[in-house]
Design an enzyme around this catalytic site. Sequence first.
Site, short mmCIF file in Angstrom:
data_model
loop_
_atom_site.label_atom_id
_atom_site.label_comp_id
_atom_site.label_asym_id
_atom_site.label_seq_id
_atom_site.Cartn_x
_atom_site.Cartn_y
_atom_site.Cartn_z
N LYS A 76 -72.45 -71.94 -12.31
CA LYS A 76 -71.44 -72.31 -13.30
C LYS A 76 -72.06 -72.23 -14.68
O LYS A 76 -73.29 -72.33 -14.82
CB LYS A 76 -70.96 -73.76 -13.07
CG LYS A 76 -69.59 -74.03 -13.65
CD LYS A 76 -68.52 -73.53 -12.73
CE LYS A 76 -67.13 -73.85 -13.18
NZ LYS A 76 -66.16 -73.58 -12.09
N1 GLU Z 1 -63.74 -70.75 -12.18
C1 GLU Z 1 -63.20 -70.53 -10.88
C2 GLU Z 1 -63.60 -71.65 -9.92
O1 GLU Z 1 -63.93 -72.74 -10.33
C3 GLU Z 1 -63.48 -69.15 -10.34
C4 GLU Z 1 -64.91 -68.75 -10.22
C5 GLU Z 1 -65.10 -67.28 -9.89
O2 GLU Z 1 -64.13 -66.56 -9.74
O3 GLU Z 1 -66.27 -66.90 -9.81
O4 GLU Z 1 -63.51 -71.51 -8.74
#
Ligand code: GLU
Length: 462
Positions: free
Chosen positions: A128
Site C-alpha cells: 500500500k
Molecule cells: N485500492 C484497492 C484495494 O484496496 C485496489 C488495489 C489494487 O487494485 O491493487 O483493494
Amino acid sequence: MSDKKHKTSGKYAPANTTVIADSENLDPVYISELQFDRAARYIVDLKKGLIDFLKKPKRTTIVNFPVELDDGSVKSFEGFRVIHNRVFGPGKGGIRYHPEVTREEVVSLAKLMTWKCALVNIPFGGAKGGVVCDPKALSEGELRRITRRFTSELFDVIGPHKDIPAPDLYTSEQTMAWIFDTYDILHPGYNNRPVVTGKPIEMGGSYGRIDATGNGCVYATERFLSKALIPDRLEIAGARIVIQGFGDVGSVAARAFYRRGARVIAVSDSQGGIYRDEGLDPDEVERYKAEHRTVVGMPGTLSLTNAELLELECDIMMPAAVGNQIHGGNANNIKARLIVEAANNPTTPKADDILYQKGIYVLPDILVNAGGVTVSYYEWVQNQANEQWDLEEITEKLKNKMYHAVDDVFSRWQSFVVGEEPAATENATAKQRPHPPDFRTIAMIIAIERVTKATLIRGIWP
Ligand code: GLU
C-alpha cells in the site's frame, strides 16, 4: 479536466459518526494485529516466528519531497510505500492521497492486501502507499507534479514484478497514467505497462476495472444471500439497502443492486445522506451529484446525517467510505441484518464483538472488496502480452472469483458449525474463540493459512 484549482471544501468525511468510546483503541496497527490474533487462535501449529514475521511489514519506504505549487511557493510532502509480504508474488495495492494518511494506516492497509490477495487466490503480496496531502485543495497540475515526483522518489521500489500500485482513496486512472508515464521515462526500453493497474483504457487499462470493486461487492452479497443464513432474504431483489459513500465503489454498487431489483433507500457522501423509503434511482442521484457536487438536497428525498444513516433499519448496510465508521459508540444501534464492507476497515473490533452478540453478520472487507484487486490482476496479465480482453470475459471471471471466495469462507464456517473444527482449546478460552468464529475471522484464518503454508513450501531461505 482543467488545470484550475478544485473547489476547496476541506471536508473528507464521513468523519467518525458519533463520539467513539474513549476506551476504544483505533490505532490501525493495533487493530490489524488484533484481527490477526483472533484468527491465529484457531490455526493449529502456527509457528511463533511466522506470527512475528507476518505481524510486521517486510519493507517500509518513507520519502520526503518538495513540489512547486501554482502560486510559486514550494511545499514539502511525505509519502509512503509499504510491502507487507511477497510470498505469492510482487506487492500489490493502492496509493491514497489524503491529509490524514499515516505510516501506521498504510502498514495496516498493506497487511489487508496480503490477506485479500490470498483469500481470492491472486498471485500477489500485500502492499500500500500514500501521500499526505489535501487533494481537494490542489489543482490538477499540482497533483500531477506530486505524483511524478513521488514516483521518481520511489524509483525502483515499485516495478512490474516488484510492487504494482493502483488507485485508492482520491487517486484515479489519471494518477495511474502519470505514475506509468514517469516510471516509463525512468526505465526506457521495457514493456512497463504492468507497473501500475487501474490505468485508462487508452493506456493499457482493463475493461471493467473502474466498476470492479463495486460490482465485486454485489457478487459477494448475492452469493452470500443464496446460502440462506438470513431468513426470507435469499436474493437481492426486494432488499432494502443503505450505502454510506457514493464514490467509485458506492455508486457502482448502488446501480448493480438497483438493476437486481433492490430498493436502495439511502446513500450519503461527505456532506451527509439522503433517504427515500420507496427507493432511490442511482442514475438520478449521480446526475444530481454531478451538478451539485453532493447528493444532499436531491428533490423528493429527506436529508439525514451519516450517523443517522448508519442506524437506519434495512436488510443490507454497505459502508463504502472511510475506516472506523461502525464502532463501539454506534454498533448497538445498527439495525441492518447484514453488513457488507465495501470500504477497508469500516468496522472496529469492538463493533465486531457487539454485532456478533446481536446476530448481525458482517461480510469482511478482504472478501467483499477484493473485486478491485482481482481485475487489477487481470489488467496486469493483459499488460504482459499487450492484449485487451473484452468486458464479458472480465465480468464472468470476476463473478466466478467472488463466488468462489464466498463459497470458501462459507464452507469453512460450516465446518465450525457442524463441529469438524474444535471450539476452544486449552490455550484459548471460549470468549477468546467464539464458536463459530465471525466471518472476518474465518476469512483471515483461510488467508493466513494459505500464506503460511506457501512460506513453508518455499522454505525459509537460506
Ligand atoms: N485500492 C484497492 C484495494 O484496496 C485496489 C488495489 C489494487 O487494485 O491493487 O483493494
